[in-house]
Design a protein around this motif. Structure first.
Motif, PDB file in Angstrom:
ATOM      1  N   GLY A 178       0.797  -1.221   0.000  1.00  0.00           N
ATOM      2  CA  GLY A 178       0.000   0.000   0.000  1.00  0.00           C
ATOM      3  C   GLY A 178       0.831   1.273   0.000  1.00  0.00           C
ATOM      4  N   PRO A 179       0.136   2.436  -0.101  1.00  0.00           N
ATOM      5  CA  PRO A 179       0.813   3.738  -0.169  1.00  0.00           C
ATOM      6  C   PRO A 179       1.223   4.253   1.205  1.00  0.00           C
ATOM      7  N   VAL A 180       1.973   3.436   1.914  1.00  0.00           N
ATOM      8  CA  VAL A 180       2.449   3.775   3.248  1.00  0.00           C
ATOM      9  C   VAL A 180       3.963   3.596   3.271  1.00  0.00           C
ATOM     10  N   ASN A 226       2.864  -1.360  -5.293  1.00  0.00           N
ATOM     11  CA  ASN A 226       2.008  -1.709  -4.161  1.00  0.00           C
ATOM     12  C   ASN A 226       2.777  -2.446  -3.074  1.00  0.00           C
ATOM     13  N   ASN A 252       6.488   3.550  11.475  1.00  0.00           N
ATOM     14  CA  ASN A 252       5.471   3.997  10.521  1.00  0.00           C
ATOM     15  C   ASN A 252       5.771   5.454  10.192  1.00  0.00           C
ATOM     16  N   SER A 254       4.932   7.267   7.595  1.00  0.00           N
ATOM     17  CA  SER A 254       3.796   8.027   7.068  1.00  0.00           C
ATOM     18  C   SER A 254       2.916   8.595   8.183  1.00  0.00           C
ATOM     19  N   ARG A 255       2.700   7.840   9.236  1.00  0.00           N
ATOM     20  CA  ARG A 255       1.812   8.297  10.315  1.00  0.00           C
ATOM     21  C   ARG A 255       2.395   9.488  11.054  1.00  0.00           C
ATOM     22  N   TYR A 263      -3.380   8.993   7.913  1.00  0.00           N
ATOM     23  CA  TYR A 263      -2.856   7.766   8.538  1.00  0.00           C
ATOM     24  C   TYR A 263      -3.261   7.669  10.006  1.00  0.00           C
ATOM     25  N   ASN A 267      -9.542   6.370   9.042  1.00  0.00           N
ATOM     26  CA  ASN A 267      -9.082   6.159   7.666  1.00  0.00           C
ATOM     27  C   ASN A 267      -8.468   4.760   7.527  1.00  0.00           C
ATOM     28  N   LEU A 269      -6.035   3.810   5.941  1.00  0.00           N
ATOM     29  CA  LEU A 269      -4.578   3.865   5.965  1.00  0.00           C
ATOM     30  C   LEU A 269      -4.017   3.935   7.379  1.00  0.00           C
ATOM     31  N   THR A 272      -2.012  -0.517   9.342  1.00  0.00           N
ATOM     32  CA  THR A 272      -1.024  -1.032   8.391  1.00  0.00           C
ATOM     33  C   THR A 272      -0.484  -2.367   8.879  1.00  0.00           C
TER      34      THR A 272
END
Length: 316
Positions: A178-180, A226, A252, A254-255, A263, A267, A269, A272
């Protein structure tokens, strides 16, 4: 008597060769009118009872003993009609897969490398360049690992890559989808997160294998793909083999800290899932599953490292 000349008949005059003079003009006439040897040899033989060989005439414009004209050399891309033709090379647990298909120039292809069953699915997104060439590098974790892809015409293709250094390997891999953005922080013996030595992370991968750390960290898979893979590996010659622990911590990125949308909260996202693969000294790879649970947006940790997910240690 027969054969004896009568005495009453005058004898014919003779020449110095003993031939009658009347015979000389006849012989001269015969010799003058006889065809030459070369002319006679060109005539069709007429002698009865004698066999002659005459070569048959060659057909006009007919080539004899001419070698066949070779066909023009085909380009390398068309030498093999095998829809699954591919080159697979392995070095230190990394396979390089090379494909060539001019008809699929610019198109994408999914290549499955190694097999862990349902999870994780190690499917790499690759793409043919404008010349129809495709090259993919990916790690393998079993001694004999399956590589699968769709060949020309939709044919299912499969090859097996052998990990030659399987018995000496010391590696750990982080896999997620995924986009993370995640990051694996590796703390070697005597090291700590952020330390100047014996600490490896995506921001400090140690690809040149500086002596300040034992191993290095490499990432596989396109950033926009992906699936994402990070692999920490210690070359056999640099492993001290002293049973010292190596710890792994997953962040993480992104978060963030504090947790920021999308994130966090409700959501999708915000949740994860990731996998960590441990591989050591010829043992079958060990797979663990972890996750980051959703947090309220704005939540923060006073100590950032507490937000990391601590994984099992490996001993060198």
């Amino acid at each position: 008597m027969r054969g004896r000349q009568r005495r009453d008949q005058p004898l014919e005059p003779v020449n110095d060769m003993g031939l009658p003079k009347a015979v000389i003009p006849v012989l001269i006439g015969v010799l003058c009118t006889a065809p030459s040897v070369s002319h006679a040899a060109a005539q069709t033989p007429r002698n009865v009872g004698t066999t002659f060989f005459q070569a048959p005439e060659l057909e006009k414009n007919k080539e004899i003993d001419q070698p066949p004209v070779p066909e023009p050399e085909k380009p390398a891309d068309t030498l093999s009609a095998d829809p699954c033709a591919a080159t697979v090379q392995e070095l230190d647990g990394i396979v390089t897969i090379s494909l060539s298909d001019a008809a699929r120039a610019g198109k994408s292809l999914v290549v499955s490398v190694d097999d862990f069953g349902d999870e994780p699915r190690l499917n790499y997104d690759a793409r043919f360049d404008p010349a129809g060439k495709l090259k993919l590098e990916a790690p393998i974790f079993h001694q004999n690992s399956a590589i699968q892809w769709e060949g020309a015409g939709g044919k299912s293709c499969r090859q097996t890559a052998r990990f030659e250094g399987f018995g000496r390997a010391f590696r750990a891999a982080l896999v997620w989808y995924g986009p993370v953005v995640l990051a694996m922080h590796v703390v070697e013996p005597t090291g700590s997160i952020g330390a100047a030595s014996h600490y490896v992370s995506p921001s400090r991968p140690n690809l040149t294998l500086d002596p300040s750390s034992y191993g290095s960290l490499r990432e596989y898979g396109a950033p926009e793909a992906n699936m994402h893979v990070q692999v920490y590996a210690v070359p056999s010659g640099q492993n001290p083999r002293d049973k010292s622990p190596v710890s792994f911590h997953i962040e993480n990125v992104s978060r963030g800290n504090p947790a920021a949308p999308p994130y966090c909260g409700d959501n999708p996202l915000a949740h994860t899932v990731f996998y960590v693969i441990f591989q050591q000294d010829g043992q079958e790879p060990k797979l663990t599953r972890g996750s980051f649970s959703p947090l309220s947006c704005g939540f923060s940790w006073k100590d950032k490292e507490r937000s990391f997910s601590r994984q099992s240690d490996m001993r060198m």
